[in-house]
Scaffold this motif. Structure first.
Motif, short mmCIF file in Angstrom:
data_model
loop_
_atom_site.label_atom_id
_atom_site.label_comp_id
_atom_site.label_asym_id
_atom_site.label_seq_id
_atom_site.Cartn_x
_atom_site.Cartn_y
_atom_site.Cartn_z
N CYS A 279 1.23 2.32 -3.38
CA CYS A 279 0.77 1.29 -3.00
C CYS A 279 -0.85 1.57 -2.65
CB CYS A 279 1.71 0.60 -1.79
SG CYS A 279 0.73 -1.03 -1.20
N ASP A 280 -1.51 0.39 -3.27
CA ASP A 280 -2.93 0.35 -3.09
C ASP A 280 -3.51 0.38 -1.56
OD1 ASP A 280 -3.12 0.80 -5.78
OD2 ASP A 280 -3.76 -1.15 -6.20
N ASP A 281 -2.49 -0.31 -0.69
CA ASP A 281 -2.86 -0.54 0.52
C ASP A 281 -2.59 0.58 1.28
OD1 ASP A 281 -2.93 -1.37 3.30
OD2 ASP A 281 -2.13 -3.52 2.69
N GLU A 282 -3.71 1.20 2.04
CA GLU A 282 -3.50 2.63 2.56
C GLU A 282 -2.61 2.78 3.73
OE1 GLU A 282 -7.42 3.99 3.18
OE2 GLU A 282 -7.70 4.31 1.25
N ARG A 283 -2.25 1.14 4.24
CA ARG A 283 -1.33 1.05 5.57
C ARG A 283 0.04 1.23 5.23
NH1 ARG A 283 -3.11 -4.67 7.43
NH2 ARG A 283 -2.89 -5.05 5.19
N LEU A 284 0.29 1.50 3.99
CA LEU A 284 1.89 1.82 3.54
C LEU A 284 1.92 2.93 2.78
CD1 LEU A 284 1.67 -1.51 3.84
CD2 LEU A 284 3.60 -1.51 2.15
N ASP A 285 3.23 3.92 3.10
CA ASP A 285 3.34 4.82 2.58
C ASP A 285 5.00 4.64 1.69
OD1 ASP A 285 1.52 6.28 3.74
OD2 ASP A 285 2.55 6.63 5.28
N VAL A 286 4.79 5.03 0.39
CA VAL A 286 5.90 5.19 -0.67
C VAL A 286 6.36 6.57 -0.72
CG1 VAL A 286 6.96 4.22 -2.79
CG2 VAL A 286 5.24 3.15 -1.57
N SER A 287 7.50 6.78 -0.41
CA SER A 287 8.12 8.22 -0.55
C SER A 287 9.64 8.27 -0.89
CB SER A 287 8.03 8.79 0.68
OG SER A 287 9.00 8.28 1.81
N GLY A 288 10.15 9.29 -1.07
CA GLY A 288 11.59 9.52 -1.41
C GLY A 288 11.82 9.45 -3.24
N GLY A 289 12.95 9.09 -3.51
CA GLY A 289 13.16 8.84 -4.91
C GLY A 289 13.22 9.96 -5.68
#
Length: 369
Positions: free
Chosen positions: A310-320
């Motif tokens: 996600c380009d929004d630094e307030r969100l983290d994408v993990s796992g998968g």
């Protein structure tokens, strides 16, 4: 011999029949069938014309409804019955906002004066609003106004070199010079002209070389921009650049296409709902709130996830997983901190993979504060 009741009955029936016949003999006409507004300015707003409707029949004319061929055209009409030989009105108002150029709209009048509808029309030409610097160049770095502060390349194949541009204008009273800071090796950024006089326009060009990037997936970077003017303090800003670097699927043979992977998402929306207010639950405010989405490979070969971000630094994408075998499912987690979300959140998770039928997938992330 007719009795009195029979005579009265016949008289009433005759009157009703004559009244019905008179009502059925209403006839609708208009002085003009088409009105030409000529040139109207978008900036002047609504334009109206009144059509005079005549009843040239023998019975009362009743207009039951009036419809227009476009929502931009609004009709009003005489609601009372129009006596024989009398006139009513149909007022037509056209909204030119956001509709520059020629127009032709029809208005259908439904009444007891004609089977079906009676058609009128309006036409003309809308001259657009003049462009203004405030509207055309909504972003600024000092006195340098820009049409955008974001460059987005949707998809770029490994052998492509793609260009984009941003229009700029000097909104100050003295000449200014634009300096581009250090950029990644795969990106070339130039300003033409580098020095702009007051009121002068130019453009910033961005050239992205996917082969030089030597990667696949979501690519993001910031381009530093410095604006200097005589007797003024130098002002700094940034241009956001993003691109999705994908495989070149044009080289796949028919037999290879049959054996490709297929990415199936559990959904395209992840809604966190209303986030807790500050002070409502202290441990939760300091921690993260998380949600998940699944990617299942329903194809016949390994699905490669080049990036899920996600380009929004307030969100983290993990796992998968980076690689998902046929029939397997991988779960990805999206996390955010409620205290960092000040207003309503709407952003996107970008997934770049080797599915030729959808190499870029988007998941919308929403939350209410």
């Amino acid at each position: 011999m007719l009795n009195v009741k029979q005579i009265v009955f016949i008289f009433i029936g005759t009157v009703l029949f004559a009244t019905a016949e008179a009502q059925n003999n209403a006839k609708i006409n208009a002085d003009e069938l088409t009105y030409n507004f000529g040139n109207i300015a978008e900036a002047d707003g609504l334009a109206s014309h009144v059509f005079t409707i005549k009843n040239t029949g023998e019975g009362p004319l009743v207009i039951t409804r009036v419809t227009a061929s476009c929502g931009c055209t609004q009709p009003e009409w005489t609601k009372e019955p129009i006596a024989a030989g009398k006139s009513g009105e149909v007022k037509v108002t056209y909204n030119p906002k956001g509709r520059p150029g020629p127009f032709y709209k029809t208005i259908s009048i439904f009444s007891n004066g004609k089977k079906g509808s009676y058609t009128l029309a309006i036409k003309g030409n809308v001259t657009p609003k003049p462009a203004t610097p405030v509207f055309t160049f909504p972003y600024s770095i000092g006195d340098l106004k820009l049409t955008s502060k974001t460059i987005l390349y949707n998809t770029v194949r490994p052998d492509e070199v793609l260009g984009e541009k941003i229009s700029i204008i000097n909104d100050g009273k003295t000449s200014l010079t634009v300096h581009i800071g250090k950029v990644p090796h795969y990106l070339t950024v130039e300003t033409h002209p580098a020095t702009l006089q007051p009121g002068e326009t130019g453009e910033m060009t961005f050239l992205l070389d996917a082969q030089a990037a030597k990667k696949k997936g979501r690519l993001t970077t910031e381009v530093p921009v410095e604006v200097s003017a005589i007797s003024q303090k130098e002002v700094s800003g940034k241009i956001q650049v993003a691109a999705n670097l994908i495989d070149n699927f044009t080289k796949l043979s028919p037999s290879e296409k049959v054996m490709t992977p297929t990415a199936q998402l559990s959904g395209t929306l992840l809604d966190f709902g209303k986030l807790p207010e500050k002070g409502s639950f202290i441990p939760l405010i300091k921690a993260k709130v998380s949600g998940t989405f699944d990617i299942t490979n329903t194809g016949k070969s390994t699905l490669i996830i080049y990036s899920a971000s996600c380009d929004d630094e307030r969100l983290d994408v993990s796992g998968g997983k980076k690689e998902i075998k046929p029939g397997e499912t991988a779960t990805f987690k999206v996390s955010l901190r409620p205290r960092e979300i000040k207003t309503k959140l709407e952003t996107l998770v970008n997934i770049v993979c080797n599915d030729p039928n959808g190499p870029v997938r988007l998941i919308k992330i929403t939350a209410q504060k």
